[in-house]
Design a protein around this motif. Structure first.
Motif, short mmCIF file in Angstrom:
data_model
loop_
_atom_site.label_atom_id
_atom_site.label_comp_id
_atom_site.label_asym_id
_atom_site.label_seq_id
_atom_site.Cartn_x
_atom_site.Cartn_y
_atom_site.Cartn_z
N GLU A 22 -9.05 -1.04 -2.39
CA GLU A 22 -9.67 -1.35 -1.10
C GLU A 22 -9.87 -0.10 -0.27
N ARG B 210 -0.56 -3.88 3.14
CA ARG B 210 -1.09 -3.38 4.39
C ARG B 210 -2.45 -2.73 4.16
N SER B 211 -3.31 -2.80 5.16
CA SER B 211 -4.60 -2.13 5.11
C SER B 211 -4.63 -1.07 6.20
N GLY C 14 -1.55 1.09 1.19
CA GLY C 14 -2.34 -0.09 0.87
C GLY C 14 -2.85 -0.04 -0.54
N ASP C 15 -3.74 -0.97 -0.87
CA ASP C 15 -4.33 -1.09 -2.19
C ASP C 15 -5.44 -0.04 -2.34
N GLN D 229 1.34 -11.23 -8.97
CA GLN D 229 0.04 -10.82 -8.44
C GLN D 229 0.17 -10.01 -7.15
N THR D 230 1.39 -9.88 -6.65
CA THR D 230 1.62 -9.12 -5.42
C THR D 230 1.81 -7.64 -5.73
N GLU E 242 0.21 -9.82 0.64
CA GLU E 242 -0.95 -8.99 0.92
C GLU E 242 -0.49 -7.60 1.36
#
Length: 562
Positions: free
Chosen positions: A321, A189-190, A317-318, A154-155, A187
C-alpha cells in the motif's frame, strides 16, 4: 473409523478450506486425527507424508508457492512435538501455515491420567511456535476457532497458527451446529501523508540511491519495479526478497549485499530505502556492513524500523500500500545522477561473473539449470553448499513465489518444502537442490515424492557428508569432527522407490539428465558427484562469526596466592 454417512469435524475443516481456496492438506494419519484426515482425503486431497515435521514443511512450501495458506495435520503429543521445528521455520519466515493437531478426549484434558498420546502443556508448546494457538473446547465452536486462526494468518506481519482439536469433538462435530464465525483480520497502520512526503523528499534528493527489498517486499509487484526505474536505484535483496523485482532486470543487484564486489558501490550511495527486511546477520557481515547513513525504512512491524540500522524516516504499514503512494508523491522530479544506473548494471554483471568463475564446474551446472528450466519454475533449496554459495544468488528468480528456501537455516527441510510447492503449482516444474547430508535427515519423504508423483526434479549434490561444516572446521581448526557421513547409494534407493535416476559427473551429463527430467513431467532424481567435478569449486566457508580468544593477561603473585 468414522461412519462416512455421519458428518464429523472433518467436514467442518473441508468446508472452511474450500471457502478459502485451499484444496490440499499434508499430514500423518493417527488415531487422534482420523475424522479430519478421512474427510480431507474423501473431499479434497490429503498428502500422507512420512514425518510430522515434513507435513509442516510441505504446507509451508505450498503456502509460499501459491500465495494461499498451507494446512498441516498431525497427531497430538509426540506428533505435535515432531512438527515444532518446522513450525519455527514458518515463524522465522512469516509463512502462513495452519497446523491442526489432534488432542485426547476433552474430558481427560489436563487430568494427567496417562491417556495414550497425552503430554503435559501441549497448548503452551503450540503458543511458543505460533502466533495464534487455541484449543477447540466445544463441539459447536470448531468453525469459529478455524476462522479465527485463518484471520490471524491473513494479518500482517504473517505468522503460522496452531489449533489442537480433541478427538471426541472431531467425531461429534456437525457443520450445521456450528456457532457463526465473525473473524477479524488485523489491519496494519497506514502512514500519514506528511510521512509519505518526508520519504519522497529524501528520495527526490538522492543522486546515488539504493533499495533493499526483504520478505516484506514480495507482494508489491509492478510498483516496486516502477520505483527503482523512476529513481534510478540499484535493488539489493535479502534471500527472502528475491524475485520482488525479476532478477533479470538490469538494476537488480540481488542477494549480493555482503559480497566485497559491491563495497565501492554501496560506499558511494547516498540514500537507502529498505522495505520489509530484518538485515539478517549473514547478509550484513554480522551487522558490520557499512550502509548509507541516510535511510528510509518501510516495515509493517514498527519495532523493526531502526533495530539494526537507524532510519531517518520510518513508514509503518503494508509495503504493497505504501510504495504506490510513495510513487505518486515522487512525481517526475526524482532521478539519479548521470552514470549511476550504468554503474549499478556494471557492478551487477561483475559480481556475478566473479562468482561464476570462483564456483568452478558449478557455474556450468547453474547455467544449465537457468537454460533448461522453463521461466518461472520453482527453485526449492535445502541448506547445502550449492544453495548457500550460488543457488541463493546466481539462479535468477523472476517470481517471488518460486523462491523456496529455509530462511531459518535448518538443514533437511528442502525436500518436503519442494514437494509442497510442487503440489500447489503443478503448472511448472519444481527443482529441489539438496545435499547428501541434508537429504538423509528426511529420507522417508522420497517415498512421498514417489507416491504423489509431482512434476519435481530432485538434484542431490553428493560430497559425502556435511560439506559446509567440513569447510568451516578446516578453515578454523584444520580438523574434522562429525562431518564425514556414511552415504547411501542413491541410485539403488531411487530404484527401490521406482524413481527415474541419473548420475552426473560433469555439467554435460547434468544438462542431459535435466532435459530428460523436465520432459518427464514426473519425479526424477539426479545425483551430482561433487568429487568428480572439474574444475573444482573454491571451498565455500559460511559467513559465521567465530570469536578469537583474547590474550590472557599475566596473573600477579597476589592473584596466584588468592
Amino acid at each position: 473409523m468414522s461412519d462416512p454417512q455421519q458428518p464429523t469435524g472433518g467436514d467442518i475443516l473441508v468446508d472452511v478450506m474450500r471457502r478459502h481456496g485451499v484444496e490440499v492438506a499434508f499430514g500423518v494419519v493417527s488415531i487422534h486425527n482420523l475424522p479430519l484426515v478421512e474427510a480431507v482425503d474423501r473431499e479434497l486431497r490429503f498428502v500422507p507424508v512420512r514425518h510430522e515435521a515434513a507435513a509442516v514443511n510441505a504446507a509451508d512450501g505450498y503456502a509460499r508457492a501459491t500465495g494461499r495458506f498451507g494446512v498441516a495435520i498431525t497427531s497430538t503429543g509426540t506428533g505435535a512435538g515432531n512438527a515444532a521445528g518446522s513450525m519455527l521455520e514458518a515463524l522465522s519466515a512469516g509463512s502462513r501455515v495452519l497446523h491442526i493437531t489432534g488432542q485426547i478426549d476433552s474430558e481427560h484434558l489436563g487430568s494427567g491420567r496417562g491417556v495414550i498420546h497425552e503430554v503435559p502443556r501441549q497448548l503452551q508448546m503450540l503458543e511458543s511456535i505460533s502466533r495464534f494457538a487455541r484449543t477447540v473446547e466445544h463441539v459447536d465452536d470448531a468453525e469459529r476457532v478455524l476462522e479465527d486462526a485463518i484471520a490471524d494468518l491473513q494479518t500482517l506481519p504473517h505468522a503460522p497458527a496452531s489449533i489442537e482439536w480433541p478427538i471426541d469433538l472431531q467425531y461429534l462435530g456437525e457443520p450445521e451446529r456450528q456457532v457463526a464465525a465473525s473473524p477479524v483480520i488485523g489491519e496494519p497502520r497506514s502512514p500519514e501523508d506528511d510521512e509519505i512526503e518526508a520519504a519522497a523528499a529524501l528520495l527526490r534528493s538522492a543522486r546515488r540511491p539504493l533499495l533493499w527489498a526483504g520478505g516484506g517486499a514480495r507482494t508489491i509487484g509492478a510498483p516496486l519495479r516502477e520505483l527503482i526505474e523512476r529513481v534510478g536505484a540499484g535493488l539489493l535483496t535479502s534471500n527472502a526478497g528475491r524475485g520482488s523485482v525479476p532478477e533479470d532486470h538490469s538494476l537488480v543487484l540481488g542477494n549480493f549485499a555482503s559480497n566485497p564486489g559491491l563495497d565501492e558501490l554501496i560506499g558511494d550511495a547516498d540514500v537507502l530505502l529498505s522495505i520489509g527486511t530484518h538485515f539478517r546477520s549473514n547478509e550484513t557481515r554480522s551487522y558490520h556492513l557499512p550502509l548509507p547513513q541516510t535511510q528510509i525504512a518501510i516495515d509493517v512491524d514498527a519495532a523493526a524500523i531502526g533495530r539494526v540500522y537507524p532510519a531517518e524516516v520510518g513508514l509503518v504499514g503494508d509495503a504493497a500500500e505504501i510504495v504506490p503512494r510513495l510513487l505518486a508523491a515522487l512525481g517526475d522530479e526524482a532521478g539519479a545522477e548521470t552514470g549511476w544506473t550504468d554503474r549499478v548494471t556494471a557492478t551487477r554483471e561483475k559480481v556475478r561473473a566473479v562468482m561464476t568463475e570462483n564456483i568452478g564446474a558449478y557455474g556450468d551446472i547453474c547455467a544449465a539449470i537457468d537454460e533448461v528450466l522453463p521461466t518461472g519454475s520453482i527453485i526449492a533449496r535445502d541448506v547445502t553448499i550449492p544453495s548457500s554459495s550460488w543457488g541463493n544468488r546466481l539462479l535468477p528468480i523472476v517470481d517471488p513465489r518460486s523462491n523456496i528456501f529455509p530462511l531459518g537455516g535448518g538443514i533437511g527441510q528442502g525436500l518436503a518444502m519442494g514437494i509442497g510447492a510442487a503440489v500447489g503449482r503443478p503448472d511448472v516444474p519444481t527443482l529441489i537442490m539438496a545435499g547428501d547430508g541434508g537429504l538423509v535427515v528426511h529420507l522417508g519423504e522420497l517415498a512421498t515424492l514417489a507416491g504423489e508423483a509431482p512434476w519435481c526434479v530432485l538434484v542431490i549434490f553428493n560430497d559425502g557428508g556435511y560439506g559446509v561444516l567440513r569447510n568451516l572446521q578446516e578453515a578454523h581448526s584444520g580438523e574434522r569432527h562429525g562431518v564425514d557421513l556414511f552415504t547411501p547409494d542413491f541410485g539403488d534407493l531411487a530404484s527401490a522407490l521406482a524413481l527415474p535416476y541419473a548420475l552426473a559427473r560433469d555439467a554435460g551429463e547434468f544438462r542431459s539428465a535435466l532435459h530428460k527430467a523436465v520432459d518427464l513431467r514426473a519425479p526424477m532424481v539426479i545425483e551430482v558427484d561433487v568429487t568428480a567435478l572439474s574444475p573444482a569449486p573454491a571451498p565455500f566457508v559460511p559467513p559465521v562469526h567465530v570469536p578469537e580468544r583474547p590474550t590472557a593477561e599475566p596473573r600477579s603473585k597476589e592473584e596466584d596466592r588468592d
